[in-house]
Design an enzyme around this catalytic site. Structure first.
Site, PDB file in Angstrom:
ATOM      1  N   ASN A 105       0.857  -1.175   0.000  1.00 53.86           N
ATOM      2  CA  ASN A 105       0.000   0.000   0.000  1.00 53.86           C
ATOM      3  C   ASN A 105       0.903   1.237   0.000  1.00 53.86           C
ATOM      4  OD1 ASN A 105      -1.454   2.215   1.784  1.00 53.86           O
ATOM      5  ND2 ASN A 105      -3.091   0.919   1.037  1.00 53.86           N
ATOM      6  N   ASN A 133      -3.004   4.318  -1.863  1.00 56.14           N
ATOM      7  CA  ASN A 133      -3.813   4.971  -0.839  1.00 56.14           C
ATOM      8  C   ASN A 133      -3.912   6.443  -1.211  1.00 56.14           C
ATOM      9  OD1 ASN A 133      -5.034   6.054   1.362  1.00 56.14           O
ATOM     10  ND2 ASN A 133      -3.366   5.620   2.805  1.00 56.14           N
ATOM     11  N   CYS A 136      -6.144   8.701   2.214  1.00 56.81           N
ATOM     12  CA  CYS A 136      -5.880   8.772   3.641  1.00 56.81           C
ATOM     13  C   CYS A 136      -6.338  10.110   4.191  1.00 56.81           C
ATOM     14  CB  CYS A 136      -4.400   8.586   3.920  1.00 56.81           C
ATOM     15  SG  CYS A 136      -4.078   8.717   5.667  1.00 56.81           S
ATOM     16  N   LYS A 171      -7.404   2.463  -4.114  1.00 53.21           N
ATOM     17  CA  LYS A 171      -8.329   2.378  -2.969  1.00 53.21           C
ATOM     18  C   LYS A 171      -9.089   3.689  -2.816  1.00 53.21           C
ATOM     19  CE  LYS A 171      -8.254   1.065   1.871  1.00 53.21           C
ATOM     20  NZ  LYS A 171      -7.385   0.510   2.902  1.00 53.21           N
TER      21      LYS A 171
HETATM   22  C1  LIG Z   1      -5.350   1.687  12.503  1.00 50.90           C
HETATM   23  C2  LIG Z   1      -5.675   1.748  11.038  1.00 50.90           C
HETATM   24  C3  LIG Z   1      -4.663   2.072  10.121  1.00 50.90           C
HETATM   25  C4  LIG Z   1      -4.941   2.128   8.760  1.00 50.90           C
HETATM   26  N1  LIG Z   1      -3.931   2.433   7.877  1.00 50.90           N
HETATM   27  C5  LIG Z   1      -4.184   2.444   6.535  1.00 50.90           C
HETATM   28  C6  LIG Z   1      -3.137   2.694   5.598  1.00 50.90           C
HETATM   29  O1  LIG Z   1      -1.962   2.873   5.967  1.00 50.90           O
HETATM   30  N2  LIG Z   1      -3.456   2.722   4.262  1.00 50.90           N
HETATM   31  C7  LIG Z   1      -4.745   2.499   3.827  1.00 50.90           C
HETATM   32  O2  LIG Z   1      -4.981   2.520   2.603  1.00 50.90           O
HETATM   33  N3  LIG Z   1      -5.747   2.236   4.694  1.00 50.90           N
HETATM   34  C8  LIG Z   1      -5.501   2.210   6.027  1.00 50.90           C
HETATM   35  N4  LIG Z   1      -6.518   1.940   6.915  1.00 50.90           N
HETATM   36  C9  LIG Z   1      -7.882   1.671   6.413  1.00 50.90           C
HETATM   37  C10 LIG Z   1      -8.165   0.174   6.347  1.00 50.90           C
HETATM   38  O3  LIG Z   1      -7.271  -0.486   5.479  1.00 50.90           O
HETATM   39  C11 LIG Z   1      -9.611  -0.079   5.884  1.00 50.90           C
HETATM   40  O4  LIG Z   1      -9.811   0.503   4.618  1.00 50.90           O
HETATM   41  C12 LIG Z   1     -10.649   0.498   6.849  1.00 50.90           C
HETATM   42  O5  LIG Z   1     -10.224   0.379   8.189  1.00 50.90           O
HETATM   43  C13 LIG Z   1     -12.032  -0.158   6.687  1.00 50.90           C
HETATM   44  O6  LIG Z   1     -11.976  -1.544   6.936  1.00 50.90           O
HETATM   45  P1  LIG Z   1     -12.329  -2.200   8.391  1.00 50.90           P
HETATM   46  O7  LIG Z   1     -13.651  -1.620   8.816  1.00 50.90           O
HETATM   47  O8  LIG Z   1     -12.362  -3.671   8.148  1.00 50.90           O
HETATM   48  O9  LIG Z   1     -11.233  -1.797   9.309  1.00 50.90           O
HETATM   49  C14 LIG Z   1      -6.258   1.869   8.286  1.00 50.90           C
HETATM   50  C15 LIG Z   1      -7.265   1.530   9.212  1.00 50.90           C
HETATM   51  C16 LIG Z   1      -7.001   1.461  10.559  1.00 50.90           C
HETATM   52  C17 LIG Z   1      -8.101   1.089  11.517  1.00 50.90           C
END
Ligand SMILES: Cc1cc2nc3c(=O)[nH]c(=O)nc-3n(C[C@H](O)[C@H](O)[C@H](O)COP(=O)(O)O)c2cc1C
Length: 312
Positions: A105, A133, A136, A171
């Site tokens: 990512n 990403n 963000c 994404k």
């Molecule tokens: C602590 C945390 C860190 C995350 N870091 C990233 C990231 O670095 N890059 C990204 O594209 N999404 C990141 N996300 C988003 C997740 O990949 C995901 O899209 C989002 O949490 C929804 O899925 P979930 O409800 O299953 O957690 C992060 C989410 C959380 C909770």
């Protein structure tokens, strides 16, 4: 006979992106994978998605970075990560020994940085695809402007696609009026697949301090609370694009995953559920298998998109 769960997330692409099953980890919730590899056989997963990588290492935002909410969590991590060089020299060689595709990512602060990182990661053993990403919500520059604007999203996609032979997954942010516009814009620039969704912007207030809980006020909401939002966006995007869609948002069980597959996703990512139970992605996989066995589904592709309206 166990059901066939194999999917290809980049069918028109040179290398393809063949997964033995549709269950992936979600970026930022599985670190670089190594801690989890000590706890269970991660080769059982369809794919592992790394934490977001930036060109320079980042220390991330001030604490606290997470806040509990009734059906999920708010986070504002600020892309803490080891930086691109360490991913190339230290992590990718270790991933190359795994028998599961690793998707990196990447988060650029500018459109050009997406191209720069795609070029640097191109052709490295241990990396099967890139996930951009562009959505963000936690850094002040880059992500938020790019991911919320179809033209900028298209340019970031083009920059990456032109600089790598790896399949490029884009994404999407849910924090726009019309995610379909973004999906069509990035598909037109060569996105091999689309992942939906990143976190939903939210806020929590600490009533004792009379201030937002998170130092930057806003955070990204994830977990069960966002599942209906994610499903709606997957459904709308899958109706509009031809490339595979990856569903992400609030998935905890096999049944949740099946809903996403029926809404048009070819694969799913499990994120926040992993914080409560590191084996959550495996439980989701077991649940999908059990559901298929119960329903007499022999090949998962039979149900992908089955809830979408018939084309007119
Ligand atoms: C602590 C945390 C860190 C995350 N870091 C990233 C990231 O670095 N890059 C990204 O594209 N999404 C990141 N996300 C988003 C997740 O990949 C995901 O899209 C989002 O949490 C929804 O899925 P979930 O409800 O299953 O957690 C992060 C989410 C959380 C909770």
């Amino acid at each position: 006979m166990p059901p066939s769960l194999a999917v290809d997330l980049a069918p028109g692409h040179k290398t393809g992106l063949a997964l033995r099953n549709p269950v992936m980890t979600a970026s930022g919730t599985f670190s670089w994978g190594f801690e989890f590899a000590k706890q269970f056989d991660i080769n059982a997963l369809g794919a592992v998605v790394s934490k977001g990588v930036t060109i320079a290492p980042r220390a991330g935002n001030q604490q606290p970075r997470v806040a509990e909410t009734p059906a999920g969590m708010l986070n504002s991590i600020g892309l803490q990560n080891v930086g691109l060089d360490e991913v190339i020299t230290e992590l990718a060689p270790k991933w190359a020994k795994w028998d599961v595709p690793v998707i990196v990512n990447v988060a650029g602060d500018t459109i050009d940085e997406f191209g720069e990182m795609a070029a640097a990661l191109d052709g490295l053993p241990g990396i099967a695809a890139l996930e951009l990403n562009i959505s963000c919500p936690n850094v002040d520059i880059g992500g938020i402007e790019i991911g919320q604007d179809p033209e900028a999203s298209a340019r970031a996609t083009r920059a990456a696609v032109r600089n790598t032979d790896l399949p490029v997954i884009v994404k999407l942010t849910p924090n726009v009026t019309d995610p379909v516009k973004l999906a069509l814009a990035v598909e037109a620039e060569g996105a091999a697949a689309i992942c939906a969704i990143n976190t939903v912007l939210g806020l929590a207030i600490d009533t004792k301090r009379r201030r937002p809980v998170l130092p930057r006020a806003r955070g990204g909401l994830s977990g069960p609370a966002i599942k209906p939002v994610a499903l709606r966006i997957v459904y709308d995007v899958a109706k509009a694009v031809r490339v595979p869609v990856i569903g992400c948002g609030g998935i905890r069980t096999g049944e949740d995953a099946i809903e996403f597959l029926m809404a048009g996703a070819s694969a799913v990512q499990v994120g926040t559920a992993t914080f409560a139970d590191p084996r959550a992605p495996l439980d989701v996989l077991d649940g999908i298998e059990a559901w298929c066995a119960r329903e007499g589904v022999e090949d998962l592709r039979e149900i992908i998109g089955c809830a979408l309206p018939a084309p007119v």
